[in-house]
Design an enzyme around this catalytic site. Structure first.
Site, PDB file in Angstrom:
ATOM      1  N   GLY A 134       0.795  -1.223   0.000  1.00 11.12           N
ATOM      2  CA  GLY A 134       0.000   0.000   0.000  1.00 11.12           C
ATOM      3  C   GLY A 134       0.825   1.268   0.000  1.00 11.12           C
TER       4      GLY A 134
ATOM      5  CB  CYS B 128     -24.693 -10.773 -18.712  1.00 14.60           C
ATOM      6  SG  CYS B 128     -23.978 -10.619 -20.359  1.00 14.60           S
TER       7      CYS B 128
ATOM      8  CB  CYS C 220     -19.252 -12.089 -21.559  1.00 18.23           C
ATOM      9  SG  CYS C 220     -20.961 -11.900 -22.049  1.00 18.23           S
TER      10      CYS C 220
ATOM     11  CB  CYS D 122     -23.153 -14.828 -20.858  1.00 14.94           C
ATOM     12  SG  CYS D 122     -22.651 -13.878 -19.408  1.00 14.94           S
TER      13      CYS D 122
ATOM     14  CB  CYS E 174     -20.027  -9.635 -18.962  1.00 14.32           C
ATOM     15  SG  CYS E 174     -21.097 -10.885 -18.286  1.00 14.32           S
TER      16      CYS E 174
END
Lengths: 287, 266
Positions: free
Chosen positions: A31, A240, A271, A243, A265
């Site tokens: 970080g 979606c 997808c 899909c 997607c």
């Protein structure tokens, strides 16, 4: 053009060594933003110069590279960066998340869970999570040093005061291992839960701002929130249309001027994989 | 060990003890060998003309400037500590818990891009408050105490008048219940009627919360109203100190006499 005119993966070896040092330091202090001597790349700032340099420094000839832009393998940014490394490094490329050893991404984490040994490299425009609250770099560095993070919650407070909820929907700050507050790059907050405890190494490169930071595998990354307004990984409330996936992050596509739209997607590989497996969404059958 | 001495000291322990504090800007004197004790619940006024070193002194006390020599011993929860030599992290923690600093210009002390509620809540969040409802509740409570209407809580201070901004700055500083407040010309730049209301408010808050305060000003009326004790500075030196009424009614030093005599009476 002779590809031999370039060193492997475009950057010279000293530069790669310098970047690898910064990456190692970043991995050692999860970080923490490590400054590095960012080079000019043959692309404009904002197009992933940081990510490209980190990728170049990590790439080995055996790698299989995947590049995505907003989850898609076939958008301009993804295609040109992929071709860049095909030409300068000659590495194999793939669009399949699970087959890739190194993935450079802009603004998404792939839906398919990553596994150990993979490296995920983010393109970062503004690495400093406190930047829009505190414009002085000297002051934000001091705030990180002293863990003076009250200001970060002021931003979330302002969100709730103005919108009734935490309206920050991307670029959502996380606290890493209880120490540094980190900007996860502009990924949707839907992807935030995948940052923590991920099996892959996650590296973040900001070219213009000259910063590299990292999340080693299985690092804790907690999205900031309030006790009475907890963090929610939100997405469009649809499945979606190609899909039928109900668990993936969706893009909204306007179809015509009659108000018709579809949700697909954003991860094209995910997808495509689902459609190949026989899943069909609302509009998936129309070719 | 003679415990009787310890008990005696404990009873009279000052909140802030300043010993031989000096700050030089090159060869020029900022403030020179300033010493005083501030006891809990006491309000100390520092007066003097421009360039007399009063703001330098205040900045050194609050840790914004590093003094060249001297000690600033504050009675922290862990016992008396010299804030000059303590680490930056610890000093900042003091700065957002036990201390408060009210700037002359509210724009220096406020975040102008953040709503009034966010401004008041910042210190709470900095010390670990993570419950939005509680933070907002406290912000509302404090806006009420400084006479800012509750429906202004989501407005930014840019839309507030000068007096409101100053009151908001005071609310933002006092919300964590500090024990010591530094004020640098809190009424400067406000018109007289607004000044009077602000002074009224400050006096009420200081008395009600039992605050200790150090107020730097060039306005003798402010110290007459607020301060228990007074320090007069000139050229970086303290030329006279004592009880406020005593100093103002019976000034001993020539400069203090001049200062008191310069006040216009209407």
């Amino acid at each position: 053009m002779t590809e031999q005119a370039y060193n492997f993966a475009y950057l010279d070896e000293q530069t790669k060594t310098m970047i690898r040092r910064a990456i190692l330091k970043g991995v050692a202090i999860p970080g923490y933003q490590v400054p590095f001597a960012s080079r000019e790349m043959p692309m404009p700032y904002g197009w992933g110069t940081g990510g490209v340099q980190v990728t170049a420094a990590c790439l080995v000839p055996e790698d299989r590279l995947k590049v995505i832009d907003q989850g898609a393998d076939d958008t301009t940014n993804a295609v040109s960066i992929r071709r860049f490394f095909q030409r300068t490094a000659g590495v194999a490329v793939t669009e399949t998340t699970s087959e890739a050893t190194l993935i450079q991404t802009r603004h998404r984490i792939p839906e398919t869970p990553l596994h150990e040994g993979q490296i995920l490299i983010y393109q970062v425009p503004i690495p400093e999570p406190l930047r829009f609250l505190e414009p002085r770099e000297s002051e934000t560095r001091k705030m990180h040093e002293l863990e003076d993070y009250g200001l970060m919650h002021v931003k979330l407070y302002e969100d709730i005061a103005r919108h009734g909820q935490i309206a920050t929907s991307y670029d959502y700050p996380v606290k890493v291992e209880g120490r540094y507050v980190m900007d996860p790059s502009p990924i949707p907050k839907f992807d935030n839960p995948k940052l923590g405890g991920n099996a892959a190494i996650q590296l973040f490169g900001a070219g213009r701002e000259q910063r590299i930071y990292a999340l080693p595998p299985y690092t804790q990354a907690i999205s900031l929130d309030f006790d009475d307004h907890p963090f929610v990984a939100s997405k469009a409330d649809h499945a979606c249309d190609l899909c039928a996936a109900g668990d993936s992050y969706l893009d909204e596509v306007v179809l015509d001027d009659q108000g018709n739209r579809m949700f697909v997607c954003s991860d094209t590989d995910y997808c495509g994989g689902r459609r190949a497996a026989g899943h069909v969404g609302r509009l998936g059958g129309e070719g | 060990m003679d415990l009787s001495i310890y008990v005696k000291v404990k009873v009279q322990e000052p909140l802030l003890s300043v010993q031989g504090l000096s700050k030089f800007y090159g060869k020029r004197i900022g403030c020179d060998a300033v010493s005083f004790d501030l006891f809990p619940g006491e309000v100390l006024g520092i007066v003097g003309e421009s360039g007399s070193g009063k703001s330098t002194l205040l900045s050194c006390l609050a840790g914004h400037l590093a003094p060249d020599s001297g000690k600033v011993i504050f009675d922290t929860a862990q016992g008396p500590r010299d804030t000059v030599v303590m680490g930056e992290a610890e000093r900042r923690r003091l700065g957002r818990t036990d201390w408060a600093f009210v700037h002359q210009n509210p724009r220096d002390g406020l975040r102008m891009g953040v709503s009034a509620g966010g401004n008041v809540g910042e210190r709470l969040m900095a010390v670990g408050a993570r419950h939005y409802g509680d933070i907002r509740g406290q912000a509302l409570d404090w806006l009420g105490r400084v006479e800012i209407a509750a429906d202004r809580i989501d407005d930014r201070p840019t839309g507030f008048s000068g007096g409101m901004q100053q009151r908001l700055q005071i609310a933002r500083n006092l919300v964590t219940g500090p024990r010591l407040v530094f004020m640098d010309e809190p009424t400067g730049g406000l018109d007289v009627s607004v000044q009077a209301r602000l002074l009224d408010l400050l006096r009420g808050l200081v008395r009600q919360m039992g605050l200790s305060a150090i107020i730097v000003t060039h306005d003798l009326a402010v110290v007459r109203l607020l301060a228990d004790r007074l320090m007069v500075m000139k050229g970086g030196h303290v030329v006279e100190q004592g009880l406020t009424d005593q100093v103002l009614d019976d000034p001993q030093h020539a400069y203090t006499q001049l200062l008191v005599a310069s006040v216009l009476h209407v």
